[in-house]
Design an enzyme around this catalytic site. Structure first.
Site, PDB file in Angstrom:
ATOM      1  CG  ASP A 105      -1.959  -1.067   1.209  1.00 15.86           C
ATOM      2  OD1 ASP A 105      -2.027  -1.793   0.201  1.00 15.86           O
ATOM      3  OD2 ASP A 105      -2.723  -1.178   2.180  1.00 15.86           O
ATOM      4  CG  ASP A 144     -12.708  -2.881  -0.579  1.00 15.48           C
ATOM      5  OD1 ASP A 144     -12.229  -4.021  -0.732  1.00 15.48           O
ATOM      6  OD2 ASP A 144     -12.261  -1.876  -1.147  1.00 15.48           O
TER       7      ASP A 144
END
Length: 242
Positions: A8, A130
């Site tokens: 990330d 998500d």
């Protein structure tokens, strides 16, 4: 089952968050390429690269990091975060992404997302689902939509989607184990879907369990960076599967 480590990116650095909260940012390495190379050196073939700056601002930002990793490794990179326009997606593929993941866009602009599936093919486009309290979360997990998880995935399966990354936000970065029950439900209710589990992986023993459930892939983040799961263990697991 594919082992897919996550990198990330915020400000070009390799970071992790807890439950998607940007205030919990922890920098693990200033050089994402170095991290990617260490994965490749242990037999890993896949990488989940997320542009967190992009996810927050709604446009691709860290594409230079993508380009650097893609041109200096043979990793098959799935790239996500901030992909909102045709231009963003073109940049991602031009910079070396093997696949892209669309999450918020699939909720907020379904016609454009469907256009991408048609244009690039379902091998190149992954649906990002998500989930928070059973609903799809969007905009770098800053907001919850009204979309229910199972109908959302089923709808996109009819549009040609084959692969889904499902992250349980409550579990993400918490090192408390993944949502086995959630994945079991998805796999029971939706046939012929390639499910990639994400969020909460904490120890090596969870990997064979996810494989047994029928997950096609698993994304591992903090467990690697916090040395809960070693790259040696992953290497051995990959070797045993082949």
């Amino acid at each position: 089952m594919k082992i897919i480590p996550a990198i990330d990116i915020i400000d070009g650095k390799c970071v992790r968050l807890s439950k998607g909260n940007y205030d919990t940012k922890k920098i693990y390495n200033e050089n994402p390429l170095e991290v990617a190379k260490s994965f490749e050196a242990h037999g890993i073939q896949y990488l989940h690269l997320v542009d967190l700056d992009g996810a927050k601002s709604g446009r691709i930002i860290n594409y230079k990091v993508l380009e650097k990793i893609a041109s200096n490794t043979n990793l098959k990179i799935d790239f996500g975060g901030g992909l909102k326009t045709n231009k963003d997606v073109d940049i991602a593929f031009e910079c070396g992404a093997n696949q892209i993941t669309g999450g918020s866009i699939a909720v907020k602009n379904p016609s454009l997302f469907e256009e991408w599936i048609q244009r690039f093919g379902n091998e190149k486009i992954i649906l990002g689902a998500d989930v928070s309290n059973g609903k799809i979360a969007v905009s770098g997990w800053q907001e919850e939509s009204s979309e229910e998880l199972i109908p959302f995935i089923k709808n996109y399966q009819t549009k040609g989607i084959q692969s889904v990354i499902c992250t349980d936000i409550a579990k993400d970065g918490m090192l408390q184990g993944p949502s086995f029950e959630l994945y079991k439900t998805i796999l029971n209710e939706i046939k012929n879907i390639k499910l990639i589990a994400s969020g909460g992986i904490s120890i090596f023993d969870e990997l064979p369990k996810l494989a047994e459930l029928g997950c096609q892939g698993v994304i591992i983040g903090k467990a690697i960076y916090e040395n809960r799961i070693s790259l040696k263990q992953i290497e051995k697991f990959i070797t045993q599967q082949t």
